[in-house]
Design a protein around this motif. Structure first.
Motif, PDB file in Angstrom:
ATOM      1  N   TYR A 344       0.674  -1.118   0.025  1.00 22.64           N
ATOM      2  CA  TYR A 344      -0.377  -0.005   0.176  1.00 22.64           C
ATOM      3  C   TYR A 344       0.961   1.348   0.561  1.00 22.64           C
ATOM      4  O   TYR A 344       0.645   2.107  -0.752  1.00 22.64           O
ATOM      5  N   GLN A 345       1.715   1.395   0.508  1.00 18.82           N
ATOM      6  CA  GLN A 345       3.258   2.081   0.794  1.00 18.82           C
ATOM      7  C   GLN A 345       3.370   2.742  -0.298  1.00 18.82           C
ATOM      8  O   GLN A 345       3.856   3.421  -0.810  1.00 18.82           O
ATOM      9  N   ARG A 346       4.346   1.636  -0.725  1.00 20.21           N
ATOM     10  CA  ARG A 346       4.369   1.923  -2.114  1.00 20.21           C
ATOM     11  C   ARG A 346       3.751   2.478  -3.514  1.00 20.21           C
ATOM     12  O   ARG A 346       4.285   2.737  -4.180  1.00 20.21           O
ATOM     13  N   THR A 347       2.958   1.626  -3.176  1.00 18.26           N
ATOM     14  CA  THR A 347       1.768   2.481  -4.261  1.00 18.26           C
ATOM     15  C   THR A 347       1.736   3.474  -3.988  1.00 18.26           C
ATOM     16  O   THR A 347       1.449   4.394  -5.082  1.00 18.26           O
ATOM     17  N   LEU A 348       1.073   4.160  -3.330  1.00 23.96           N
ATOM     18  CA  LEU A 348       1.126   5.475  -2.828  1.00 23.96           C
ATOM     19  C   LEU A 348       1.958   6.586  -3.323  1.00 23.96           C
ATOM     20  O   LEU A 348       1.750   8.102  -4.199  1.00 23.96           O
ATOM     21  N   CYS A 349       2.666   5.925  -4.230  1.00 21.37           N
ATOM     22  CA  CYS A 349       4.248   6.866  -4.365  1.00 21.37           C
ATOM     23  C   CYS A 349       4.449   6.355  -5.557  1.00 21.37           C
ATOM     24  O   CYS A 349       5.031   6.975  -6.626  1.00 21.37           O
ATOM     25  N   ASP A 350       3.974   5.106  -6.057  1.00 21.23           N
ATOM     26  CA  ASP A 350       4.089   4.956  -7.790  1.00 21.23           C
ATOM     27  C   ASP A 350       3.474   5.995  -8.787  1.00 21.23           C
ATOM     28  O   ASP A 350       2.716   6.387  -8.893  1.00 21.23           O
ATOM     29  N   GLY A 351       4.817   6.159  -9.455  1.00 17.57           N
ATOM     30  CA  GLY A 351       4.352   6.878 -11.075  1.00 17.57           C
ATOM     31  C   GLY A 351       4.304   9.167 -10.454  1.00 17.57           C
ATOM     32  O   GLY A 351       3.748   9.192 -11.460  1.00 17.57           O
ATOM     33  N   GLU A 352       4.630   9.267  -8.513  1.00 11.80           N
ATOM     34  CA  GLU A 352       4.067  10.454  -9.139  1.00 11.80           C
ATOM     35  C   GLU A 352       4.779  11.348  -9.069  1.00 11.80           C
ATOM     36  O   GLU A 352       6.442  11.314  -9.476  1.00 11.80           O
ATOM     37  N   ILE A 353       4.877  12.694  -9.874  1.00 10.16           N
ATOM     38  CA  ILE A 353       5.429  13.654 -10.330  1.00 10.16           C
ATOM     39  C   ILE A 353       6.026  14.006  -8.917  1.00 10.16           C
ATOM     40  O   ILE A 353       5.007  13.952  -7.879  1.00 10.16           O
ATOM     41  N   SER A 354       7.031  14.631  -9.332  1.00 10.33           N
ATOM     42  CA  SER A 354       7.941  15.693  -8.323  1.00 10.33           C
ATOM     43  C   SER A 354       7.464  16.808  -7.890  1.00 10.33           C
ATOM     44  O   SER A 354       6.483  17.160  -8.413  1.00 10.33           O
ATOM     45  N   VAL A 355       7.177  17.667  -6.626  1.00 12.03           N
ATOM     46  CA  VAL A 355       6.699  18.298  -6.286  1.00 12.03           C
ATOM     47  C   VAL A 355       6.901  19.915  -6.492  1.00 12.03           C
ATOM     48  O   VAL A 355       5.988  20.712  -7.642  1.00 12.03           O
ATOM     49  N   GLU A 356       8.499  19.966  -7.307  1.00  7.58           N
ATOM     50  CA  GLU A 356       8.286  21.181  -7.829  1.00  7.58           C
ATOM     51  C   GLU A 356       8.538  21.006  -9.469  1.00  7.58           C
ATOM     52  O   GLU A 356       7.906  22.371  -9.745  1.00  7.58           O
ATOM     53  N   GLU A 357       7.946  19.476  -9.827  1.00  8.39           N
ATOM     54  CA  GLU A 357       7.716  19.833 -11.503  1.00  8.39           C
ATOM     55  C   GLU A 357       6.212  19.828 -11.518  1.00  8.39           C
ATOM     56  O   GLU A 357       5.747  21.081 -12.564  1.00  8.39           O
ATOM     57  N   LEU A 358       5.525  19.799 -10.670  1.00  9.89           N
ATOM     58  CA  LEU A 358       4.137  20.136 -10.426  1.00  9.89           C
ATOM     59  C   LEU A 358       3.474  21.637 -10.060  1.00  9.89           C
ATOM     60  O   LEU A 358       2.873  22.296 -10.936  1.00  9.89           O
ATOM     61  N   LEU A 359       4.562  21.986  -9.446  1.00 11.49           N
ATOM     62  CA  LEU A 359       4.131  23.425  -8.937  1.00 11.49           C
ATOM     63  C   LEU A 359       4.382  24.315 -10.526  1.00 11.49           C
ATOM     64  O   LEU A 359       4.059  25.186 -10.798  1.00 11.49           O
ATOM     65  N   GLU A 360       5.803  23.483 -11.326  1.00 12.39           N
ATOM     66  CA  GLU A 360       6.081  24.569 -12.001  1.00 12.39           C
ATOM     67  C   GLU A 360       5.183  24.388 -13.427  1.00 12.39           C
ATOM     68  O   GLU A 360       5.053  25.579 -13.961  1.00 12.39           O
ATOM     69  N   ASP A 361       4.412  23.297 -13.012  1.00 18.71           N
ATOM     70  CA  ASP A 361       3.443  22.717 -14.214  1.00 18.71           C
ATOM     71  C   ASP A 361       2.098  23.897 -14.174  1.00 18.71           C
ATOM     72  O   ASP A 361       1.570  24.468 -14.282  1.00 18.71           O
ATOM     73  N   PHE A 362       2.038  23.844 -13.170  1.00 25.31           N
ATOM     74  CA  PHE A 362       0.309  24.457 -12.493  1.00 25.31           C
ATOM     75  C   PHE A 362       0.425  24.851 -11.265  1.00 25.31           C
ATOM     76  O   PHE A 362      -0.565  25.182 -11.008  1.00 25.31           O
ATOM     77  N   GLY A 363       2.061  25.596 -10.440  1.00 25.58           N
ATOM     78  CA  GLY A 363       1.454  26.551  -9.343  1.00 25.58           C
ATOM     79  C   GLY A 363       1.052  27.290  -9.468  1.00 25.58           C
ATOM     80  O   GLY A 363      -0.098  27.989  -9.019  1.00 25.58           O
ATOM     81  N   PRO A 364       0.777  28.215 -10.944  1.00 24.01           N
ATOM     82  CA  PRO A 364      -0.006  29.196 -11.002  1.00 24.01           C
ATOM     83  C   PRO A 364      -1.744  29.257 -10.949  1.00 24.01           C
ATOM     84  O   PRO A 364      -2.161  29.965 -10.299  1.00 24.01           O
ATOM     85  N   GLU A 365      -1.960  27.813 -11.890  1.00 22.27           N
ATOM     86  CA  GLU A 365      -3.072  28.053 -12.343  1.00 22.27           C
ATOM     87  C   GLU A 365      -3.783  27.055 -10.433  1.00 22.27           C
ATOM     88  O   GLU A 365      -5.013  27.912 -10.134  1.00 22.27           O
ATOM     89  N   LEU A 366      -3.018  26.877  -9.209  1.00 19.98           N
ATOM     90  CA  LEU A 366      -3.766  26.464  -8.632  1.00 19.98           C
ATOM     91  C   LEU A 366      -3.521  27.876  -7.889  1.00 19.98           C
ATOM     92  O   LEU A 366      -4.349  27.919  -6.139  1.00 19.98           O
TER      93      LEU A 366
END
Length: 405
Positions: A344-366
């Motif tokens: 369960y714990q492993r699956t939570l992290c599988d394929g997750e984007i990094s926080v920095e990448e997400l904020l760079e792509d979606f931060g202003p919209e957030l």
């Protein structure tokens, strides 16, 4: 902007690097030579917690630097957390919800109607653009008490619906909707829809082996509007293994089946909490890839809480990213239902984007999505007695301390 929230990019880079090194070290030790299965699970849980803390510690400063609304709500929340009267206020609300009688049930039904009306007036969420003759157009995954569905039907006269609801005998709420003939109700626990979630064989020794349900949908059964506002009920009796994972199981069941059975161009209305939380940010970013995303926080019923609604319209439900999301949610459900803590714990992290990448792509919209959400909650909290009285005391102390001597 308040300098107390100003963080230099150099400091953020250094902090991020230090956290990354710590996380890397913990992963390295995790896979080398654990002493026991319990040690593995303990280290892995620590690594996951570290990852979520890392995500929050990156998102929070990002928002504080860019949003006065988030600065204000952060300050007010802290005041509420520091005041026992705030805990008492929300505990009373929870007791009222749990100890539901006919009077409170009628109140909540009317409240949900009013929330639905407010939501629709602000976002046009319930408007079905193209009515199809065959089958119902609306799918409500957690209907009771029925006020939300009532508003959806009012705004789409002649439209049918399929509605699921947890049975009262299992701790579910009573349905008060006067059900028309074109609304089909099914009383069941949606988190047990194993066949629809892609599971063909159930282990005989599973605690819920006799409780999983057969397929409820035809493969090509599609809807134009899907309502996903179910929450875990404290009155729901369930197996012990589900307690720590139930909220996630319920959410991803609604998301996976709702999106899978949504007609292309349709709308989903999803109840979410705490817009700045890593899971919520990730979900908003996911829907952003294949739909038009709006968020709305009703002033009725939700103002003081962190809850709000995602209204995703023009959803391209057959888009590659949508199909990927459905597959990921179904995988998570299978592991949360049948897997070990380690899996369960492993699956939570599988394929997750990094926080920095997400904020760079979606931060202003957030930031833009959050402004009105945080403002509505801040305005409501500022007027709450457990905040207002404390602000008066703080102001009084400040005036006394600054009187010239």
């Amino acid at each position: 902007m308040s300098t107390s929230y100003r963080i230099t990019s150099q400091k953020m880079e250094t902090t991020t690097l230090n956290r990354a090194e710590k996380l890397s070290d913990s992963r390295h030790s995790l896979y080398e030579a654990p002493n026991s299965a319990r040690a593995v699970e303990g280290q892995l849980a620590s690594s996951i917690n570290q990852r979520y803390e890392w995500a929050s510690e990156t998102i929070i400063p990002y928002l504080l630097e860019r949003s006065k609304e988030f600065q204000r709500i952060t300050e007010l929340r802290q005041m509420g957390w520091n005041n026992p009267e705030g805990d008492a206020f929300f505990q009373k609300q929870r007791r009222t919800a749990d100890e539901c009688n006919d009077s409170t049930a009628a109140y909540f039904y009317e409240l949900m109607q009013n929330i639905g009306q407010e939501l629709h007036q602000a976002t046009n969420a319930f408007a079905i653009q193209q009515h199809h003759v065959q089958g119902p157009n609306i799918f409500d995954m957690c209907m009771a008490p029925g006020g939300f569905l009532a508003m959806a039907l009012i705004n789409n006269p002649g439209t049918g619906a399929l509605a699921f609801s947890l049975p009262v005998s299992s701790g579910g709420h009573k349905v008060l909707l006067q059900t028309p003939s074109d609304v089909e109700q099914r009383f069941l626990d949606i988190t047990m829809l194993a066949a629809d979630m892609g599971v063909k064989e159930i282990p005989e020794d599973h605690p819920d082996a006799d409780h999983f349900l057969p397929r409820q949908f035809e493969p090509d059964q599609l809807f134009d509007l899907v309502l996903c506002d179910g929450q875990v009920l404290r009155t729901h009796a369930r197996a012990e293994y589900r307690e720590k994972r139930e909220a996630r199981r319920l959410t991803i069941t609604q998301l996976a089946l709702g999106l899978e059975h949504l007609r292309s161009g349709g709308t989903m209305v999803v109840l979410l909490h705490k817009l700045e939380a890593w899971d919520t940010v990730n979900l908003l970013w996911t829907f952003h890839k294949f739909s038009s995303v709006r968020v709305f926080k009703p002033k009725m019923g939700h103002a003081k809480r962190s809850s709000f609604y995602l209204v995703a319209t023009n959803i391209q439900s057959r888009h590659a990213q949508a199909v990927k999301a459905i597959d990921n949610w179904k995988k998570m459900w299978r592991v949360a239902t049948f897997g070990s803590d380690e899996e369960y714990q492993r699956t939570l992290c599988d394929g997750e984007i990094s926080v920095e990448e997400l904020l760079e792509d979606f931060g202003p919209e957030l930031v833009e999505l959050g402004r009105e959400i945080w403002k509505v909650q801040a305005d409501a909290l500022a007027k709450a007695p457990f905040i207002r009285d404390r602000k008066r005391v703080s102001s009084s102390r400040w005036r006394v301390s600054t009187v010239p001597r």
